[in-house]
Design a protein around this motif. Sequence first.
Motif, short mmCIF file in Angstrom:
data_model
loop_
_atom_site.label_atom_id
_atom_site.label_comp_id
_atom_site.label_asym_id
_atom_site.label_seq_id
_atom_site.Cartn_x
_atom_site.Cartn_y
_atom_site.Cartn_z
N PRO A 1 0.81 -1.23 0.00
CA PRO A 1 0.00 0.00 0.00
C PRO A 1 0.84 1.28 0.00
O PRO A 1 0.40 2.31 -0.50
CB PRO A 1 -0.84 -0.11 1.27
N VAL A 2 2.05 1.22 0.55
CA VAL A 2 2.89 2.42 0.57
C VAL A 2 3.27 2.81 -0.86
O VAL A 2 3.33 4.01 -1.19
CB VAL A 2 4.14 2.17 1.43
N LEU A 3 3.51 1.86 -1.72
CA LEU A 3 3.85 2.17 -3.11
C LEU A 3 2.66 2.79 -3.83
O LEU A 3 2.83 3.72 -4.63
CB LEU A 3 4.32 0.92 -3.84
N TRP A 4 1.46 2.30 -3.57
CA TRP A 4 0.26 2.89 -4.19
C TRP A 4 0.03 4.30 -3.67
O TRP A 4 -0.35 5.20 -4.43
CB TRP A 4 -0.97 2.01 -3.93
N ALA B 1 0.07 7.65 -5.93
CA ALA B 1 -1.06 8.59 -5.92
C ALA B 1 -0.58 10.01 -5.60
O ALA B 1 -1.02 10.98 -6.24
CB ALA B 1 -2.11 8.15 -4.91
N VAL B 2 0.33 10.14 -4.64
CA VAL B 2 0.86 11.47 -4.30
C VAL B 2 1.65 12.04 -5.47
O VAL B 2 1.54 13.23 -5.79
CB VAL B 2 1.72 11.39 -3.02
N PHE B 3 2.44 11.20 -6.13
CA PHE B 3 3.21 11.65 -7.29
C PHE B 3 2.28 12.10 -8.41
O PHE B 3 2.49 13.16 -9.02
CB PHE B 3 4.12 10.53 -7.78
N ALA B 4 1.24 11.33 -8.70
CA ALA B 4 0.29 11.69 -9.75
C ALA B 4 -0.43 12.99 -9.41
O ALA B 4 -0.62 13.85 -10.29
CB ALA B 4 -0.70 10.56 -9.97
N ALA B 5 -0.80 13.16 -8.15
CA ALA B 5 -1.48 14.40 -7.74
C ALA B 5 -0.55 15.60 -7.86
O ALA B 5 -0.98 16.68 -8.28
CB ALA B 5 -1.99 14.27 -6.31
#
Length: 80
Positions: A16-19, A23-27
């Motif tokens: 889950p940390v990778l997801w 998500a933070v990178f995409a945002a």
Amino acid sequence: MPRPRPDRRGAWYRQPVLWLGAAVFAASMAGCLWIIVIGARHDDVPVDAPHPVFGVPARGHAAPPAASASALPASSSTAP
């Protein structure tokens, strides 16, 4: 005899940390693109500046004129 199945509990897509990181990178990338789009829509107001060197003015603007003493309000000489 069937082959043993590989252990997939530690696979990268189950972390889950990778997801969360993805998500933070995409945002953050979406936010950067949003800022660029908004910035492109609103042009800067041109200013009267000296000739730029590599996009930076070569010298500063002249200092604004000093305020005259007559423009200041009169102060009272009596203390309260």
